[in-house]
Design an enzyme around this catalytic site. Structure first.
Site, PDB file in Angstrom:
ATOM      1  N   GLU A 145      34.532  45.853  42.211  1.00 33.31           N
ATOM      2  CA  GLU A 145      34.168  45.273  41.007  1.00 33.31           C
ATOM      3  C   GLU A 145      33.082  46.020  40.222  1.00 33.31           C
ATOM      4  OE1 GLU A 145      33.688  41.209  41.156  1.00 33.31           O
ATOM      5  OE2 GLU A 145      35.837  40.696  41.294  1.00 33.31           O
ATOM      6  N   GLU A 317      42.194  39.738  44.308  1.00 35.83           N
ATOM      7  CA  GLU A 317      41.738  38.514  44.539  1.00 35.83           C
ATOM      8  C   GLU A 317      42.292  37.490  43.803  1.00 35.83           C
ATOM      9  OE1 GLU A 317      37.492  38.797  44.556  1.00 35.83           O
ATOM     10  OE2 GLU A 317      37.358  40.689  45.653  1.00 35.83           O
ATOM     11  N   GLN A 366      29.375  29.888  49.585  1.00 37.76           N
ATOM     12  CA  GLN A 366      29.504  28.847  50.419  1.00 37.76           C
ATOM     13  C   GLN A 366      30.271  27.611  49.693  1.00 37.76           C
ATOM     14  OE1 GLN A 366      25.779  25.953  51.622  1.00 37.76           O
ATOM     15  NE2 GLN A 366      25.137  28.385  51.503  1.00 37.76           N
TER      16      GLN A 366
HETATM   17  C1  GAL Z   1      34.936  38.337  43.053  1.00 40.52           C
HETATM   18  C2  GAL Z   1      34.085  39.312  44.126  1.00 40.52           C
HETATM   19  C3  GAL Z   1      34.441  38.508  45.274  1.00 40.52           C
HETATM   20  C4  GAL Z   1      33.931  37.209  45.335  1.00 40.52           C
HETATM   21  C5  GAL Z   1      34.816  36.515  44.497  1.00 40.52           C
HETATM   22  C6  GAL Z   1      34.294  35.169  44.165  1.00 40.52           C
HETATM   23  O1  GAL Z   1      34.180  38.831  41.778  1.00 40.52           O
HETATM   24  O2  GAL Z   1      34.815  40.588  44.313  1.00 40.52           O
HETATM   25  O3  GAL Z   1      33.699  39.293  46.200  1.00 40.52           O
HETATM   26  O4  GAL Z   1      32.425  37.197  44.919  1.00 40.52           O
HETATM   27  O5  GAL Z   1      34.747  37.204  43.164  1.00 40.52           O
HETATM   28  O6  GAL Z   1      35.033  34.497  43.285  1.00 40.52           O
END
Ligand code: GAL
Length: 646
Positions: A145, A317, A366
């Site tokens: 990111e 993600e 967490q």
């Molecule tokens: C994204 C990031 C991840 C994690 C996630 C949590 O922005 O790439 O590592 O932090 O958000 O929502």
């Protein structure tokens, strides 16, 4: 046909080794094929300078490979370890107020620090040498990111030095820089490049040309950083695509440029977090979609990043439950995790990967849900993941279809609007997004195009709102275009040097559009100017002269919409009512049939039909327009349907 598959983000370094094989087995049993690892593990891979501890990662890779998972290996460059910061304390970024961004979270490096760049290349090469040819390693994610947590711009000594060099290359002589920026204004002329500072902490606003060049420089640093990582990894891992996981609504660097050095664009989709912390949404809209996300925000980014990836898109993600970082973090409504995944596939995603496998009981995240709870029991999203896997198995999704409409999106314009907004709340992304939403509400499938696109034939409708500076290729493409183009407001309002163009905005040849903006005004939210045929301009409007035909006026008599041939010009920022009406008009003018979709319902053409999603909580009748496309009569709340033809 591309096989569409599911993935998950996994952190073996967070869990005792005895758990890895059970985790891998449950991933596979859930229908997951890809697993991303490694992207934050630098302190375990190289705990002390030059001392690599590969054993644990070798075993993790073996365990995942033995389970038949394909691995996306991440370079751990977003989390430089403490010892590295001790060695190069000036690699830390500096914020706009001049404060150091300290160690203790992530993304604390400065893109323009050459020493850090060398370290990032070193660790990436080392990883690629070790794992690049491993049969289970199927792709690489470079860094994590870029730009997230406001990290594109850094106001550090390294940035200042790099900026001066960049300016030298761009202008050659200080006289040329002074001329281009117009530094005679307020006696800002420089005698030497070494005198140029970063455009912050000035008494009042800095010269917009100075601010704009700094943004271009900062964006170029991201491109160069990514290019260096790509060059470090690619030779050791031939045949494996290089990816980066972009974010939602992060626009401080030019993703089209970064994407040229990569093979696939992936992005991180957190619909509920985004709705509350970055979507273009009223409080009522946020309330209404609190458990579903904005019905257009995910689609917009799929359409944008599909272009960034030159047709290749993944979601790296996907939100699986409440996140930890938005102002409020509600639980997704049942069905939404499935909907988000299937919607991504309908927009062309090849892989949808969930963040993360198991919720961590420690550290900053967490409170962020995973597919498993911290105690290892399945969280609710896992059942939806399994359902999607079963659906993919039962009926492959053909991928996305051709779009009728396109919207030009330009990162430099976003910076220019920020540098010189001319009115509070005037935001380029918001304008683009409102046009996108209005087109989608009429049922259009949309591509997002870069500003230097040289051919728009194939679309029926092209929108170019708010593009600050024209690229010649786009003007030529519009001159040849046989569909309808809708341009403005604020399109062509500056030259690349942030000056008002000689022939005045929208800075087009009169043969294309005979119009000159002779006055602009920005307006308080409570000063909307009604349009003669309904709705109003809010925030911004322009007084335009010229021979183009006036199609509509504001009630106080200024031209509101112009037309010349196949080109329309919008002389202000339409409110929701006006936007819906004006877009409907251009949709008709383009020879397309506008469809009034039910609230919360959106459609997207797929390669062999249509997909429909219902972001509403309640069942919705779809209406004759949509059933004619092969879609069902109605769609349950938070549900997805693919047309019978597809
Ligand atoms: C994204 C990031 C991840 C994690 C996630 C949590 O922005 O790439 O590592 O932090 O958000 O929502």
């Amino acid at each position: 046909m591309t096989t569409r598959s599911l993935g998950v983000c996994y952190y073996p370094e967070h869990w005792p080794e005895e758990r890895w094989s059970g985790d891998a087995a449950r991933m596979v049993a859930s229908g997951i094929r890809w697993v991303r690892i490694g992207e934050f593990a630098w302190s375990r891979i190289e705990p002390r300078p030059g001392q690599f501890e590969w054993d644990w990662l070798d075993r993790a890779v073996r365990t995942l490979a033995d389970a038949d998972l394909a691995i996306v290996m991440g370079t751990p460059t977003a989390t430089p370890p403490r010892w590295l910061v001790n060695r190069c304390p000036d690699m830390l970024a500096v914020d706009a107020d001049g404060r150091l961004r300290t160690f203790g979270s992530r993304r604390h490096y400065d893109f323009s620090h050459k020493g850090y760049l060398a370290e990032a290349v070193r660790i990436s090469s080392a990883m690629a040498e070790r794992y690049g040819r491993h049969p289970a390693v199927g792709a690489w994610q470079l860094d994590n990111e870029y730009g997230c947590h406001d990290t594109t711009l850094s106001w550090s000594p390294a940035a200042a030095a790099g900026f001066r060099q960049w300016l030298r290359r761009r202008y050659g002589s200080i006289a040329d820089l002074n001329g281009a920026w117009g530094n005679v204004f307020w006696s800002m002329e420089y005698g030497d490049f070494d005198e140029v500072e970063l455009p912050h902490c000035t008494v009042t606003e800095p010269n917009p040309a100075h601010a704009m060049d700094f943004r271009r420089f900062a964006a170029d640093q991201v491109v160069e950083f990514n290019r260096a990582l790509a060059a470090a990894v690619r030779p050791h891992s031939s045949g494996r695509p290089l990816l980066h996981n972009y974010m939602g609504r992060i626009i401080d660097f030019d993703h089209f440029e970064v994407g040229r050095d990569l093979d696939v664009a992936t992005w991180d989709s957190y619909p509920l977090g985004f709705l509350l912390d970055r979507a273009v949404a009223s409080v009522e809209h946020q309330r209404h979609y609190a458990r579903q996300g904005d019905p257009d925000f995910q689609a917009f980014h799929h359409d944008l990043y599909r272009t960034v990836g030159r047709g290749r898109l993944w979601v790296m993600e996907q939100q699986p439950g409440p996140v930890n970082w938005a102002p409020y973090n509600p639980d997704p409504a049942p069905g939404m995790v499935r909907l988000w995944a299937l919607e991504a596939f309908a927009h062309g995603a090849e892989v949808v990967s969930f963040f993360r496998w198991r919720q961590a009981p420690f550290g900053q995240e967490q409170m962020h849900a995973g597919l498993e709870r911290p105690d290892g029991v399945a969280a609710p999203a896992l059942a939806e993941v399994r359902q999607v896997a079963a659906e993919l198995e039962a009926r492959p999704i053909a991928g996305t279809g051709a779009s009728e409409a396109a919207i030009v999106f330009d990162y430099e314009s976003a910076w220019a609007w920020t540098v010189q907004p001319q009115g509070q709340a005037l935001d380029y992304f918001a304008l683009i997004f409102e046009v996108y939403r209005a087109c989608r509400r009429h049922g259009l499938s949309i591509d997002i195009l870069p500003p230097d696109v040289g051919d728009v034939e194939g679309y029926r409708l092209v929108a170019v709102p708010g593009l600050t500076t024209w690229r010649p290729a786009l003007i030529e493409a519009l001159a040849r275009f046989s569909g309808v183009a809708i341009i403005g407001p604020r399109t062509g309002s500056k030259t690349g040097a942030m000056r008002i163009p000689d022939r005045l905005p929208p800075d087009l040849p009169p043969t294309l559009l005979d119009a000159r903006v002779v006055r602009v005004e920005s307006l308080r939210a409570d000063m909307a100017v009604p349009l003669a045929q309904g709705g109003a301009f809010t925030g911004w409007r322009e007084k335009v002269e010229g021979d183009a035909m006036v199609m509509e006026r504001t009630v106080d008599g200024w031209p509101a919409v112009l037309a010349q041939g196949r080109v329309r010009y919008l002389c202000g920022w339409p409110d929701e009512i006006a936007m819906a009406r004006l877009i409907e008009d251009v949709v008709r003018a383009a020879g397309l049939a506008p469809r009034a979709l039910p609230e919360g319902v959106r459609i997207r053409r797929t390669a062999d039909g249509y997909a429909a999603v219902n972001y509403g909580l309640d069942a919705m009748p779809l209406g004759a327009d949509l059933t004619a496309l092969g879609l069902p009569d109605s769609l349950d709340g938070c549900d997805v349907a693919f047309s019978a033809a597809g």
